[in-house]
Scaffold this active site. Structure first.
Site, PDB file in Angstrom:
ATOM      1  N   TYR A 194       0.829  -1.201   0.000  1.00 13.81           N
ATOM      2  CA  TYR A 194       0.000   0.000   0.000  1.00 13.81           C
ATOM      3  C   TYR A 194       0.874   1.266   0.000  1.00 13.81           C
ATOM      4  O   TYR A 194       0.691   2.169  -0.829  1.00 13.81           O
ATOM      5  CB  TYR A 194      -0.910  -0.037   1.232  1.00 13.81           C
ATOM      6  CG  TYR A 194      -1.624   1.256   1.522  1.00 13.81           C
ATOM      7  CD1 TYR A 194      -2.773   1.606   0.831  1.00 13.81           C
ATOM      8  CD2 TYR A 194      -1.149   2.137   2.508  1.00 13.81           C
ATOM      9  CE1 TYR A 194      -3.430   2.794   1.098  1.00 13.81           C
ATOM     10  CE2 TYR A 194      -1.799   3.318   2.788  1.00 13.81           C
ATOM     11  CZ  TYR A 194      -2.933   3.643   2.075  1.00 13.81           C
ATOM     12  OH  TYR A 194      -3.577   4.829   2.344  1.00 13.81           O
ATOM     13  N   LYS A 234     -15.576   1.190   7.781  1.00  8.38           N
ATOM     14  CA  LYS A 234     -14.261   0.602   7.505  1.00  8.38           C
ATOM     15  C   LYS A 234     -13.968  -0.543   8.492  1.00  8.38           C
ATOM     16  O   LYS A 234     -12.916  -1.159   8.443  1.00  8.38           O
ATOM     17  CB  LYS A 234     -13.165   1.664   7.607  1.00  8.38           C
ATOM     18  CG  LYS A 234     -13.231   2.685   6.499  1.00  8.38           C
ATOM     19  CD  LYS A 234     -12.190   3.779   6.674  1.00  8.38           C
ATOM     20  CE  LYS A 234     -10.791   3.263   6.385  1.00  8.38           C
ATOM     21  NZ  LYS A 234      -9.785   4.339   6.423  1.00  8.38           N
TER      22      LYS A 234
HETATM   23  N1  LIG Z   1      -8.206   7.258   6.589  1.00  6.06           N
HETATM   24  C1  LIG Z   1      -6.897   7.413   6.737  1.00  6.06           C
HETATM   25  O1  LIG Z   1      -6.389   7.473   7.871  1.00  6.06           O
HETATM   26  C2  LIG Z   1      -5.999   7.541   5.527  1.00  6.06           C
HETATM   27  C3  LIG Z   1      -4.633   7.744   5.745  1.00  6.06           C
HETATM   28  C4  LIG Z   1      -3.796   7.868   4.641  1.00  6.06           C
HETATM   29  C5  LIG Z   1      -4.316   7.810   3.357  1.00  6.06           C
HETATM   30  N2  LIG Z   1      -5.643   7.579   3.170  1.00  6.06           N
HETATM   31  C6  LIG Z   1      -6.129   7.510   1.781  1.00  6.06           C
HETATM   32  O2  LIG Z   1      -7.251   8.360   1.657  1.00  6.06           O
HETATM   33  C7  LIG Z   1      -8.175   7.839   0.722  1.00  6.06           C
HETATM   34  C8  LIG Z   1      -9.533   7.704   1.374  1.00  6.06           C
HETATM   35  O3  LIG Z   1      -9.404   6.845   2.498  1.00  6.06           O
HETATM   36  P1  LIG Z   1     -10.612   6.468   3.420  1.00  6.06           P
HETATM   37  O4  LIG Z   1     -10.101   6.387   4.799  1.00  6.06           O
HETATM   38  O5  LIG Z   1     -11.752   7.328   3.107  1.00  6.06           O
HETATM   39  O6  LIG Z   1     -10.858   4.971   2.953  1.00  6.06           O
HETATM   40  P2  LIG Z   1     -12.167   4.249   2.447  1.00  6.06           P
HETATM   41  O7  LIG Z   1     -11.789   2.829   2.228  1.00  6.06           O
HETATM   42  O8  LIG Z   1     -13.317   4.559   3.346  1.00  6.06           O
HETATM   43  O9  LIG Z   1     -12.448   4.963   1.050  1.00  6.06           O
HETATM   44  C9  LIG Z   1     -11.964   4.488  -0.161  1.00  6.06           C
HETATM   45  C10 LIG Z   1     -13.145   4.343  -1.095  1.00  6.06           C
HETATM   46  O10 LIG Z   1     -12.659   3.878  -2.347  1.00  6.06           O
HETATM   47  C11 LIG Z   1     -13.581   2.935  -2.852  1.00  6.06           C
HETATM   48  N3  LIG Z   1     -12.870   2.025  -3.733  1.00  6.06           N
HETATM   49  C12 LIG Z   1     -11.950   1.093  -3.397  1.00  6.06           C
HETATM   50  N4  LIG Z   1     -11.550   0.435  -4.495  1.00  6.06           N
HETATM   51  C13 LIG Z   1     -12.215   0.988  -5.542  1.00  6.06           C
HETATM   52  C14 LIG Z   1     -12.242   0.719  -6.923  1.00  6.06           C
HETATM   53  N5  LIG Z   1     -11.496  -0.242  -7.448  1.00  6.06           N
HETATM   54  N6  LIG Z   1     -13.055   1.455  -7.715  1.00  6.06           N
HETATM   55  C15 LIG Z   1     -13.846   2.429  -7.187  1.00  6.06           C
HETATM   56  N7  LIG Z   1     -13.867   2.719  -5.884  1.00  6.06           N
HETATM   57  C16 LIG Z   1     -13.055   1.999  -5.071  1.00  6.06           C
HETATM   58  C17 LIG Z   1     -14.124   2.204  -1.632  1.00  6.06           C
HETATM   59  O11 LIG Z   1     -15.386   1.613  -1.879  1.00  6.06           O
HETATM   60  C18 LIG Z   1     -14.186   3.320  -0.621  1.00  6.06           C
HETATM   61  O12 LIG Z   1     -15.460   3.917  -0.596  1.00  6.06           O
HETATM   62  C19 LIG Z   1      -7.601   6.507   0.255  1.00  6.06           C
HETATM   63  O13 LIG Z   1      -6.911   6.730  -0.943  1.00  6.06           O
HETATM   64  C20 LIG Z   1      -6.638   6.140   1.355  1.00  6.06           C
HETATM   65  O14 LIG Z   1      -5.598   5.320   0.896  1.00  6.06           O
HETATM   66  C21 LIG Z   1      -6.507   7.451   4.230  1.00  6.06           C
END
Ligand SMILES: NC(=O)c1ccc[n+]([C@@H]2O[C@H](COP(=O)([O-])OP(=O)(O)OC[C@H]3O[C@@H](n4cnc5c(N)ncnc54)[C@H](O)[C@@H]3O)[C@@H](O)[C@H]2O)c1
Length: 331
Positions: free
Chosen positions: A156, A195
């Site tokens: 990741y 999540k």
């Molecule tokens: N939450 C955190 O602490 C955190 C920290 C660092 C980075 N991020 C990044 O921020 C972004 C949002 O994270 P989040 O916490 O909201 O996670 P999340 O998993 O709730 O959101 C990601 C969304 O992407 C969608 N998704 C996944 N694969 C997909 C695909 N192939 N096609 C279409 N949609 C798809 C999922 O259904 C989900 O709704 C992500 O890129 C994550 O890597 C989050």
């Protein structure tokens, strides 16, 4: 401040935690903005680690008045559904967000390959592109973590670092474009509930305590420090990225590391309990022991200043943690 009214905004991953909060931010503050959410939503498919393959959940979007497109960013046919629109802004949040997925092929395909397509869509539409990078790009490098020195330790984190490199090259070749990566640290707040066990320890410990159990932490949790950032600050970082247009990748944390013990203690204070914390051995090898965002570049180039301490964030979140408690039927 940009007036997002009458702007067309794409949010990939808009049914997920951060994406759905962005959708509601625009809906509430700019009611005449045209918001399009693109997300594959959750299915019952699971990774080898037992976690769901995607966390997008319709309940994160109850009350959303914009457009929803259900599609997979890995599928060109689905991405073609976006060709009816010209976006002013694209917030690219869709990803495999689970840091413990070791199917490298799928992580790279989902997080990296799709990014090339998103960059092309942004180029075609002359859209500003703000995308989610991650503190996982740093691995366990010593604190504070500074942009420019990375060492990912899982697929990741590697995928996010590759996105940053692709963005940098693309932005050099297309200097007229706005392309900004935001390296989120540990985000917590409303709409993370679906999540499940990849949600923050803030809601997980909150529900443990509300179940009448003592908070259970790894041994030495007062020494395990992370940079926890509240969702409202993350939204503000995204807005600042639209305003300040120096392309690059920027840390989004508070700059102040806090321990897991702090979380348990603040939650107990908010919930009016006084359980004795229980400790157990940390089963993970290579566990991140200390993260702390160096915020100098984000302050300078995005003018981003987080407002929520861990105390204020948990206080703002506590009623929602209580409301969600016991709603075990996740469908
Ligand atoms: N939450 C955190 O602490 C955190 C920290 C660092 C980075 N991020 C990044 O921020 C972004 C949002 O994270 P989040 O916490 O909201 O996670 P999340 O998993 O709730 O959101 C990601 C969304 O992407 C969608 N998704 C996944 N694969 C997909 C695909 N192939 N096609 C279409 N949609 C798809 C999922 O259904 C989900 O709704 C992500 O890129 C994550 O890597 C989050």
């Amino acid at each position: 401040m940009i007036n997002f009214n009458n702007k067309t905004i794409l949010i990939t991953g808009g049914a997920g935690f951060i994406g759905s909060n962005l959708a509601f931010y625009f809906q509430e503050n700019f009611p005449n903005s045209n918001i399009v959410v693109f997300d594959c939503f959750r299915s019952e498919d699971k990774f080898a680690n037992g976690n769901l393959k995607s966390f997008g959940h319709y309940k994160n979007l109850i009350g959303f008045k914009g457009k929803v497109i259900c599609g997979n960013i890995n599928n060109q046919k689905d991405l073609n559904l976006l060709s009816d629109y010209t976006f002013d802004f694209i917030f690219h949040e869709a990803a495999i967000s689970d840091t413990r997925v070791y199917d490298q092929n799928l992580v790279m395909e989902t997080n990296i390959n799709s990014f090339y397509h998103l960059l092309e869509i942004a180029k075609r539409g002359n859209s500003s592109l703000i995308y989610a990078s991650s503190a996982a790009t740093y691995g366990s490098l010593p604190s504070p973590q500074v942009e420019g020195s990375e060492n990912p330790e899982n697929p990741y984190g590697f995928s996010k670092l590759m996105m940053d490199q692709i963005a940098k090259d693309f932005s050099t070749q297309n200097s007229e474009m706005v392309i900004i990566g935001l390296r989120y640290f540990n985000v917590y707040g409303p709409r993370e509930y679906y999540k499940k066990n990849t949600s923050s320890m803030i809601i997980q410990l909150g529900h443990q305590i509300l179940n009448g159990n003592a908070p259970r932490l790894f041994e030495g949790s007062d020494q395990i420090l992370r940079d926890f950032i509240y969702i409202d600050d993350v939204i503000q970082a995204n807005i600042q990225a639209c305003v300040n247009k120096k392309n690059g990748v920027y840390n989004v944390g508070t700059g102040i590391p806090r321990s897991f013990q702090d979380i348990a203690d603040i939650l107990q204070k908010e919930l009016g309990t006084n359980y004795k914390t229980e400790y157990f051995a940390n089963p993970y090898v290579g566990y991140q022991m200390h993260t702390q965002a160096d915020m100098n570049s984000s302050k300078l180039n995005l003018d981003f200043k987080p407002k929520f301490s861990l105390e204020l964030g948990i206080k703002a979140y506590i009623e929602e943690i209580k409301r969600l408690h016991g709603t075990e039927n996740l469908w």
